[in-house]
Design a protein around this motif. Structure first.
Motif, PDB file in Angstrom:
ATOM      1  N   VAL A  12       0.835  -1.198   0.000  1.00 12.61           N
ATOM      2  CA  VAL A  12       0.000   0.000   0.000  1.00 12.61           C
ATOM      3  C   VAL A  12       0.872   1.250   0.000  1.00 12.61           C
ATOM      4  O   VAL A  12       2.052   1.193   0.311  1.00 12.61           O
ATOM      5  CB  VAL A  12      -0.938   0.029   1.232  1.00 12.61           C
ATOM      6  N   SER A  13       0.243   2.357  -0.349  1.00 10.58           N
ATOM      7  CA  SER A  13       0.896   3.666  -0.272  1.00 10.58           C
ATOM      8  C   SER A  13       0.101   4.542   0.682  1.00 10.58           C
ATOM      9  O   SER A  13      -1.125   4.552   0.647  1.00 10.58           O
ATOM     10  CB  SER A  13       0.927   4.335  -1.642  1.00 10.58           C
ATOM     11  N   HIS A  14       0.796   5.264   1.518  1.00 13.38           N
ATOM     12  CA  HIS A  14       0.144   6.176   2.448  1.00 13.38           C
ATOM     13  C   HIS A  14      -0.293   7.441   1.720  1.00 13.38           C
ATOM     14  O   HIS A  14       0.338   7.885   0.764  1.00 13.38           O
ATOM     15  CB  HIS A  14       1.088   6.530   3.604  1.00 13.38           C
ATOM     16  N   ARG A  15      -1.381   7.995   2.192  1.00 13.60           N
ATOM     17  CA  ARG A  15      -2.012   9.172   1.598  1.00 13.60           C
ATOM     18  C   ARG A  15      -1.030  10.300   1.305  1.00 13.60           C
ATOM     19  O   ARG A  15      -1.092  10.925   0.254  1.00 13.60           O
ATOM     20  CB  ARG A  15      -3.114   9.650   2.545  1.00 13.60           C
ATOM     21  N   ASP A  16      -0.113  10.563   2.209  1.00 11.21           N
ATOM     22  CA  ASP A  16       0.799  11.687   2.023  1.00 11.21           C
ATOM     23  C   ASP A  16       1.765  11.493   0.855  1.00 11.21           C
ATOM     24  O   ASP A  16       2.379  12.446   0.390  1.00 11.21           O
ATOM     25  CB  ASP A  16       1.567  11.989   3.309  1.00 11.21           C
ATOM     26  N   ARG A  17       1.878  10.258   0.340  1.00  9.03           N
ATOM     27  CA  ARG A  17       2.767   9.991  -0.786  1.00  9.03           C
ATOM     28  C   ARG A  17       2.112  10.278  -2.136  1.00  9.03           C
ATOM     29  O   ARG A  17       2.800  10.391  -3.134  1.00  9.03           O
ATOM     30  CB  ARG A  17       3.247   8.540  -0.758  1.00  9.03           C
ATOM     31  N   PHE A  18       0.769  10.369  -2.198  1.00  9.27           N
ATOM     32  CA  PHE A  18       0.110  10.592  -3.479  1.00  9.27           C
ATOM     33  C   PHE A  18      -0.924  11.709  -3.474  1.00  9.27           C
ATOM     34  O   PHE A  18      -1.459  12.076  -4.519  1.00  9.27           O
ATOM     35  CB  PHE A  18      -0.550   9.304  -3.993  1.00  9.27           C
ATOM     36  N   CYS A  47      -9.895   9.447   0.253  1.00  8.64           N
ATOM     37  CA  CYS A  47      -8.801  10.231   0.840  1.00  8.64           C
ATOM     38  C   CYS A  47      -9.163  11.709   0.822  1.00  8.64           C
ATOM     39  O   CYS A  47      -8.765  12.454  -0.080  1.00  8.64           O
ATOM     40  CB  CYS A  47      -7.511  10.017   0.059  1.00  8.64           C
ATOM     41  N   PRO A  48      -9.917  12.168   1.801  1.00 10.42           N
ATOM     42  CA  PRO A  48     -10.321  13.574   1.824  1.00 10.42           C
ATOM     43  C   PRO A  48      -9.116  14.513   1.835  1.00 10.42           C
ATOM     44  O   PRO A  48      -8.089  14.208   2.433  1.00 10.42           O
ATOM     45  CB  PRO A  48     -11.104  13.714   3.123  1.00 10.42           C
ATOM     46  N   GLU A  49      -9.275  15.627   1.155  1.00  8.29           N
ATOM     47  CA  GLU A  49      -8.188  16.611   1.080  1.00  8.29           C
ATOM     48  C   GLU A  49      -7.869  17.188   2.452  1.00  8.29           C
ATOM     49  O   GLU A  49      -6.725  17.393   2.816  1.00  8.29           O
ATOM     50  CB  GLU A  49      -8.555  17.719   0.104  1.00  8.29           C
ATOM     51  N   LYS A  50      -8.904  17.463   3.215  1.00  9.00           N
ATOM     52  CA  LYS A  50      -8.739  18.110   4.523  1.00  9.00           C
ATOM     53  C   LYS A  50      -8.803  17.083   5.652  1.00  9.00           C
ATOM     54  O   LYS A  50      -9.789  16.958   6.348  1.00  9.00           O
ATOM     55  CB  LYS A  50      -9.829  19.167   4.727  1.00  9.00           C
ATOM     56  N   THR A  51      -7.748  16.330   5.789  1.00  7.49           N
ATOM     57  CA  THR A  51      -7.638  15.402   6.908  1.00  7.49           C
ATOM     58  C   THR A  51      -6.171  15.275   7.278  1.00  7.49           C
ATOM     59  O   THR A  51      -5.290  15.457   6.444  1.00  7.49           O
ATOM     60  CB  THR A  51      -8.216  14.007   6.579  1.00  7.49           C
ATOM     61  N   SER A  52      -5.929  14.973   8.500  1.00  8.07           N
ATOM     62  CA  SER A  52      -4.546  14.789   8.935  1.00  8.07           C
ATOM     63  C   SER A  52      -4.295  13.339   9.343  1.00  8.07           C
ATOM     64  O   SER A  52      -3.287  13.043   9.971  1.00  8.07           O
ATOM     65  CB  SER A  52      -4.229  15.732  10.095  1.00  8.07           C
ATOM     66  N   ASP A  53      -5.206  12.451   8.974  1.00 10.40           N
ATOM     67  CA  ASP A  53      -5.089  11.041   9.329  1.00 10.40           C
ATOM     68  C   ASP A  53      -3.944  10.387   8.545  1.00 10.40           C
ATOM     69  O   ASP A  53      -4.048  10.185   7.339  1.00 10.40           O
ATOM     70  CB  ASP A  53      -6.399  10.318   9.046  1.00 10.40           C
ATOM     71  N   PRO A  54      -2.845  10.041   9.199  1.00 11.30           N
ATOM     72  CA  PRO A  54      -1.706   9.449   8.508  1.00 11.30           C
ATOM     73  C   PRO A  54      -1.897   7.970   8.181  1.00 11.30           C
ATOM     74  O   PRO A  54      -1.059   7.361   7.522  1.00 11.30           O
ATOM     75  CB  PRO A  54      -0.566   9.626   9.510  1.00 11.30           C
ATOM     76  N   ASN A  55      -3.004   7.388   8.630  1.00  6.28           N
ATOM     77  CA  ASN A  55      -3.231   5.962   8.437  1.00  6.28           C
ATOM     78  C   ASN A  55      -4.025   5.616   7.184  1.00  6.28           C
ATOM     79  O   ASN A  55      -4.273   4.447   6.929  1.00  6.28           O
ATOM     80  CB  ASN A  55      -3.928   5.377   9.668  1.00  6.28           C
ATOM     81  N   ILE A  56      -4.443   6.612   6.412  1.00  9.78           N
ATOM     82  CA  ILE A  56      -5.168   6.338   5.172  1.00  9.78           C
ATOM     83  C   ILE A  56      -4.186   5.778   4.155  1.00  9.78           C
ATOM     84  O   ILE A  56      -3.162   6.378   3.865  1.00  9.78           O
ATOM     85  CB  ILE A  56      -5.851   7.596   4.624  1.00  9.78           C
ATOM     86  N   VAL A  57      -4.508   4.606   3.621  1.00 13.29           N
ATOM     87  CA  VAL A  57      -3.658   3.954   2.633  1.00 13.29           C
ATOM     88  C   VAL A  57      -4.492   3.467   1.449  1.00 13.29           C
ATOM     89  O   VAL A  57      -5.700   3.290   1.577  1.00 13.29           O
ATOM     90  CB  VAL A  57      -2.878   2.763   3.241  1.00 13.29           C
TER      91      VAL A  57
END
Length: 86
Positions: A12-18, A47-57
């Protein structure tokens, strides 16, 4: 060494990478034009734009996410896959 070249086929890729590819990509495009638009819109839903959840993959290989195979690479460049090394 052969397994290393197919490393994107599973995992998987974490949200902050894409995230930069699916929101406000640049002054001309909101979505990265090299990405499949339907896939990018699906990513926006999960993957909402306005979230700080680092666990979204998201899976690297959408079609066979739990299988170690070569299905990731034969798809077209704009196919439904995450290419995070861009």
């Amino acid at each position: 060494m052969v397994a290393l070249s197919g490393g994107h086929t599973i995992g998987v890729s974490h949200r902050d990478r894409f995230i930069h590819r699916i929101y406000s990509f640049n002054e001309t495009f909101d979505i990265d034009p090299t990405m499949d638009e339907d896939y990018a819109l699906m990513l926006q839903e999960s993957c909402p734009e306005k979230t700080s959840d680092p666990n979204i993959v998201q899976p690297n290989d959408v079609n066979t996410p739990q299988t170690f195979n070569n299905a990731y690479y034969p798809e077209s460049p704009k196919g439904p896959r995450l290419a995070i090394n861009q």
